[in-house]
Design a protein around this motif. Sequence first.
Motif, PDB file in Angstrom:
ATOM      1  N   ASP A 276       0.717  -1.298  -0.073  1.00  0.00           N
ATOM      2  CA  ASP A 276       0.053   0.044   0.009  1.00  0.00           C
ATOM      3  C   ASP A 276       1.098   1.399  -0.007  1.00  0.00           C
ATOM      4  O   ASP A 276       0.600   2.438  -0.665  1.00  0.00           O
ATOM      5  CB  ASP A 276      -0.861  -0.037   1.348  1.00  0.00           C
ATOM      6  CG  ASP A 276      -1.971  -1.250   1.187  1.00  0.00           C
ATOM      7  OD1 ASP A 276      -2.139  -1.590  -0.006  1.00  0.00           O
ATOM      8  OD2 ASP A 276      -2.413  -1.535   2.217  1.00  0.00           O
ATOM      9  N   VAL A 277       1.815   1.190   0.914  1.00  0.00           N
ATOM     10  CA  VAL A 277       2.726   2.516   0.888  1.00  0.00           C
ATOM     11  C   VAL A 277       3.611   2.583  -0.525  1.00  0.00           C
ATOM     12  O   VAL A 277       3.647   3.724  -0.937  1.00  0.00           O
ATOM     13  CB  VAL A 277       3.881   2.107   2.088  1.00  0.00           C
ATOM     14  CG1 VAL A 277       4.884   3.550   2.039  1.00  0.00           C
ATOM     15  CG2 VAL A 277       3.113   2.496   3.238  1.00  0.00           C
ATOM     16  N   LEU A 278       3.981   1.499  -0.918  1.00  0.00           N
ATOM     17  CA  LEU A 278       4.620   1.799  -2.238  1.00  0.00           C
ATOM     18  C   LEU A 278       3.706   2.033  -3.480  1.00  0.00           C
ATOM     19  O   LEU A 278       4.327   2.793  -4.163  1.00  0.00           O
ATOM     20  CB  LEU A 278       5.162   0.308  -2.679  1.00  0.00           C
ATOM     21  CG  LEU A 278       6.235   0.010  -3.824  1.00  0.00           C
ATOM     22  CD1 LEU A 278       7.392   0.885  -3.766  1.00  0.00           C
ATOM     23  CD2 LEU A 278       6.532  -1.333  -3.981  1.00  0.00           C
ATOM     24  N   GLY A 279       2.415   1.459  -3.240  1.00  0.00           N
ATOM     25  CA  GLY A 279       1.762   2.032  -4.348  1.00  0.00           C
ATOM     26  C   GLY A 279       1.340   3.512  -4.377  1.00  0.00           C
ATOM     27  O   GLY A 279       1.029   4.450  -5.096  1.00  0.00           O
ATOM     28  N   GLY A 280       1.465   3.916  -3.122  1.00  0.00           N
ATOM     29  CA  GLY A 280       1.112   5.443  -3.002  1.00  0.00           C
ATOM     30  C   GLY A 280       2.181   6.209  -3.283  1.00  0.00           C
ATOM     31  O   GLY A 280       1.967   7.649  -3.580  1.00  0.00           O
ATOM     32  N   ILE A 281       3.376   5.835  -3.595  1.00  0.00           N
ATOM     33  CA  ILE A 281       4.661   6.674  -3.522  1.00  0.00           C
ATOM     34  C   ILE A 281       4.971   6.739  -5.268  1.00  0.00           C
ATOM     35  O   ILE A 281       5.365   7.655  -5.936  1.00  0.00           O
ATOM     36  CB  ILE A 281       5.778   6.093  -2.961  1.00  0.00           C
ATOM     37  CG1 ILE A 281       5.416   6.475  -1.178  1.00  0.00           C
ATOM     38  CG2 ILE A 281       7.013   7.061  -3.212  1.00  0.00           C
ATOM     39  CD1 ILE A 281       6.464   5.942  -0.308  1.00  0.00           C
ATOM     40  N   VAL A 282       4.935   5.448  -5.948  1.00  0.00           N
ATOM     41  CA  VAL A 282       5.582   5.418  -7.269  1.00  0.00           C
ATOM     42  C   VAL A 282       4.520   6.128  -8.246  1.00  0.00           C
ATOM     43  O   VAL A 282       3.467   6.327  -7.715  1.00  0.00           O
ATOM     44  CB  VAL A 282       5.955   4.039  -7.634  1.00  0.00           C
ATOM     45  CG1 VAL A 282       7.178   3.420  -6.639  1.00  0.00           C
ATOM     46  CG2 VAL A 282       4.410   3.038  -7.635  1.00  0.00           C
ATOM     47  N   ARG A 283       5.017   6.195  -9.410  1.00  0.00           N
ATOM     48  CA  ARG A 283       4.271   6.765 -10.495  1.00  0.00           C
ATOM     49  C   ARG A 283       3.561   5.832 -11.100  1.00  0.00           C
ATOM     50  O   ARG A 283       3.875   4.623 -11.131  1.00  0.00           O
ATOM     51  CB  ARG A 283       5.150   7.467 -11.552  1.00  0.00           C
ATOM     52  CG  ARG A 283       6.051   8.678 -10.835  1.00  0.00           C
ATOM     53  CD  ARG A 283       7.289   9.158 -11.906  1.00  0.00           C
ATOM     54  NE  ARG A 283       7.846   8.109 -12.144  1.00  0.00           N
ATOM     55  CZ  ARG A 283       8.937   8.068 -13.136  1.00  0.00           C
ATOM     56  NH1 ARG A 283       9.095   9.370 -13.699  1.00  0.00           N
ATOM     57  NH2 ARG A 283       9.656   7.480 -13.410  1.00  0.00           N
ATOM     58  N   LYS A 284       2.379   6.190 -11.977  1.00  0.00           N
ATOM     59  CA  LYS A 284       1.901   5.276 -12.813  1.00  0.00           C
ATOM     60  C   LYS A 284       2.482   4.403 -14.017  1.00  0.00           C
ATOM     61  O   LYS A 284       2.486   3.466 -14.390  1.00  0.00           O
ATOM     62  CB  LYS A 284       0.452   5.685 -13.442  1.00  0.00           C
ATOM     63  CG  LYS A 284      -0.653   6.199 -12.610  1.00  0.00           C
ATOM     64  CD  LYS A 284      -1.835   6.879 -13.166  1.00  0.00           C
ATOM     65  CE  LYS A 284      -3.012   7.304 -12.184  1.00  0.00           C
ATOM     66  NZ  LYS A 284      -4.006   7.849 -12.812  1.00  0.00           N
ATOM     67  N   SER A 285       3.577   5.308 -14.418  1.00  0.00           N
ATOM     68  CA  SER A 285       4.409   4.696 -15.291  1.00  0.00           C
ATOM     69  C   SER A 285       5.499   3.628 -14.952  1.00  0.00           C
ATOM     70  O   SER A 285       5.911   3.173 -15.817  1.00  0.00           O
ATOM     71  CB  SER A 285       5.177   5.768 -16.043  1.00  0.00           C
ATOM     72  OG  SER A 285       6.009   6.796 -15.374  1.00  0.00           O
ATOM     73  N   ASP A 286       5.747   3.794 -13.577  1.00  0.00           N
ATOM     74  CA  ASP A 286       6.629   2.922 -13.004  1.00  0.00           C
ATOM     75  C   ASP A 286       6.066   1.370 -12.672  1.00  0.00           C
ATOM     76  O   ASP A 286       4.536   1.252 -12.715  1.00  0.00           O
ATOM     77  CB  ASP A 286       7.007   3.465 -11.642  1.00  0.00           C
ATOM     78  CG  ASP A 286       7.649   4.823 -11.629  1.00  0.00           C
ATOM     79  OD1 ASP A 286       8.390   4.839 -12.876  1.00  0.00           O
ATOM     80  OD2 ASP A 286       7.584   5.305 -10.614  1.00  0.00           O
ATOM     81  N   ILE A 287       6.961   0.414 -12.898  1.00  0.00           N
ATOM     82  CA  ILE A 287       6.467  -1.058 -12.718  1.00  0.00           C
ATOM     83  C   ILE A 287       6.728  -1.483 -11.555  1.00  0.00           C
ATOM     84  O   ILE A 287       8.066  -1.609 -11.286  1.00  0.00           O
ATOM     85  CB  ILE A 287       6.696  -1.887 -13.688  1.00  0.00           C
ATOM     86  CG1 ILE A 287       6.441  -1.507 -15.302  1.00  0.00           C
ATOM     87  CG2 ILE A 287       6.377  -3.374 -13.700  1.00  0.00           C
ATOM     88  CD1 ILE A 287       6.919  -2.077 -16.162  1.00  0.00           C
ATOM     89  N   CYS A 288       5.707  -1.556 -10.674  1.00  0.00           N
ATOM     90  CA  CYS A 288       6.301  -2.286  -9.170  1.00  0.00           C
ATOM     91  C   CYS A 288       5.608  -3.746  -9.451  1.00  0.00           C
ATOM     92  O   CYS A 288       4.709  -4.080  -9.812  1.00  0.00           O
ATOM     93  CB  CYS A 288       5.215  -1.641  -8.060  1.00  0.00           C
ATOM     94  SG  CYS A 288       5.583  -0.020  -8.006  1.00  0.00           S
ATOM     95  N   ALA A 289       6.518  -4.740  -8.760  1.00  0.00           N
ATOM     96  CA  ALA A 289       6.252  -6.182  -8.736  1.00  0.00           C
ATOM     97  C   ALA A 289       6.955  -6.765  -7.736  1.00  0.00           C
ATOM     98  O   ALA A 289       7.871  -6.381  -6.842  1.00  0.00           O
ATOM     99  CB  ALA A 289       6.797  -6.830 -10.164  1.00  0.00           C
ATOM    100  N   ARG A 290       5.877  -7.935  -7.193  1.00  0.00           N
ATOM    101  CA  ARG A 290       6.608  -8.804  -5.977  1.00  0.00           C
ATOM    102  C   ARG A 290       7.385  -9.736  -6.750  1.00  0.00           C
ATOM    103  O   ARG A 290       6.655 -10.684  -7.428  1.00  0.00           O
ATOM    104  CB  ARG A 290       5.481  -9.202  -5.336  1.00  0.00           C
ATOM    105  CG  ARG A 290       5.799  -9.965  -4.105  1.00  0.00           C
ATOM    106  CD  ARG A 290       4.817 -10.665  -3.349  1.00  0.00           C
ATOM    107  NE  ARG A 290       5.183 -11.605  -2.206  1.00  0.00           N
ATOM    108  CZ  ARG A 290       4.342 -12.483  -1.466  1.00  0.00           C
ATOM    109  NH1 ARG A 290       2.806 -12.283  -1.722  1.00  0.00           N
ATOM    110  NH2 ARG A 290       4.865 -13.021  -0.542  1.00  0.00           N
ATOM    111  N   PHE A 291       8.445  -9.979  -6.375  1.00  0.00           N
ATOM    112  CA  PHE A 291       9.400 -11.166  -7.088  1.00  0.00           C
ATOM    113  C   PHE A 291       9.247 -12.287  -6.266  1.00  0.00           C
ATOM    114  O   PHE A 291       9.647 -13.452  -6.811  1.00  0.00           O
ATOM    115  CB  PHE A 291      10.943 -10.508  -6.939  1.00  0.00           C
ATOM    116  CG  PHE A 291      11.333 -10.310  -8.492  1.00  0.00           C
ATOM    117  CD1 PHE A 291      10.460  -9.567  -9.296  1.00  0.00           C
ATOM    118  CD2 PHE A 291      12.694 -10.429  -8.653  1.00  0.00           C
ATOM    119  CE1 PHE A 291      10.946  -9.338 -10.747  1.00  0.00           C
ATOM    120  CE2 PHE A 291      13.124 -10.204 -10.026  1.00  0.00           C
ATOM    121  CZ  PHE A 291      12.431  -9.565 -10.894  1.00  0.00           C
ATOM    122  N   GLY A 292       8.854 -12.286  -4.972  1.00  0.00           N
ATOM    123  CA  GLY A 292       8.382 -13.497  -4.261  1.00  0.00           C
ATOM    124  C   GLY A 292       9.001 -13.273  -2.954  1.00  0.00           C
ATOM    125  O   GLY A 292      10.014 -12.476  -2.706  1.00  0.00           O
ATOM    126  N   GLY A 293       8.220 -14.028  -2.075  1.00  0.00           N
ATOM    127  CA  GLY A 293       8.562 -13.571  -0.421  1.00  0.00           C
ATOM    128  C   GLY A 293       8.414 -12.208  -0.099  1.00  0.00           C
ATOM    129  O   GLY A 293       7.644 -11.577  -0.532  1.00  0.00           O
TER     130      GLY A 293
END
Length: 487
Positions: free
Chosen positions: A379-396
């Motif tokens: 939730d914190v990460l989604g509120g900081i990065v831009r829409k053009s950035d790609i956030c992903a959970r790599f595992g664990g």
Amino acid sequence: MLKRRVLLRIVVSFLITFLPTVAFLFFIFQRISQHSLIKERDFLYNNLNSLLEHKLKDLELASTLPKSSENRYYIAFKINGNCTGRPYYWLTTDSIYYGKNTSIGNECWFLGVNFVELLEVIRKFNMVEWVILYNRYYVEELPKEFLDRFVKGKIFKDNYVIAGMSKQDVLDVPLDTRGYAVYGKLWKKHLVVEFPLSDRKGFPMGKVLFIKDVSQIYINFYVLMGILSVYSFALSLLSFLLLYLFSENLVNRIVKLQKLSSGIKEGNFSGIELLKTDKPKDELDHLRNNLVDTALTIGRLLSELEEKNRELQELAYYDPLTGLPNRRFFFEHASLIFEEAKRYEKPLSLLVIDIDHFKKINDTYGHDVGDLVLKAFADVLGGIVRKSDICARFGGEEFVVLLPNTDLEGARVLAERIRTAIAKNPVEHGSIVIVFTVSIGISQYRKGMQNIDELIKEADIALYRAKEGGRNRVEVFIPDGTAEAQT
């Protein structure tokens, strides 16, 4: 197309029904008219024969006849030879007589009646005209003295000598009639009946033609034929119209079914329930209702399938716990962004983030609390990065953030904001408050890199140094093998 084909078949059916009917009526009325003409012919024959037989009986009263040669109506000739035989015609210079040889005393006499007078009787009672024709070859064989007197006032035409007629216009009829014939125009018809004449020796000497106006028979025939044809046409036309209206309605309903099936094929199910018939009247209505029900079922199944596909797509590309894209999503999109940066030499940076001591949190508080930590971080990460950035959970507990059009300094600032925000957002679970931190490694695209894996590898190296440096810190990968740290 279907309407034209149905209409063509209806028109052909109409013609097949009407034209043979008219032809059949014409054939029937032809036979009827032919039968009527034969009756007229037989009637004339019978009347003339009956009249001749009646006159022969009258001639049996020979004692009342004058012994002179002839008078206006009867004739008596004393003859030599056989006094027996059948009746025959006796030709004189003035007229022709019909009679037979009769014995009177010891003498033989020809007793006859004026045949022309008999023809006049037939004419009055049967309303027919007549003309007497002698065969030319027969007349030319007569004695010369008799022939000279006989031909006076006679008319020669073709192979005949016309010896008498009821009126002048009868000469327009065909003279070579065999038995009987009909001549004339469409509405004006005449029946010509031939009655043969033979002499004492049985030689054919000529004939009598009776001419009767039979126009009324043909008028009745044409009128009745016309009435029945019109009646047949009206019935056929009515049948045509009824069949056309029925087929038009049927075709329209079939066209609607075709449109309905086309809509189903194209996946257009909007408003399809309105096509259902509340009170089906026939098989087509039941078919339409079945199609509507089938379409509604298909539409519902397709909607469910699309929903399942979306769920499967989310499972395939998104992490179900945090809602962030997964490793598969990241590599499919990051590779494209990397190739673009490589081609156009655009700045590109990558963050690899790891939650500090996450295993200890799981072991101490349980996996449920660990899941809350992961969700809070996402939730914190989604509120900081831009829409053009790609956030992903790599595992664990490991996450990555790809930053297009971002240089190393920009990536450092963003990483620090993330680290600081995480440290200030603890997770509360009942009476427990868990403060957690993250370590971040940063790498930047450099000319000569071949793929996204190299960028990830360098960020991993920087992350490893951040952990070794005490965690809760940001490390930047330096190409010469050192790392620049920031706490």
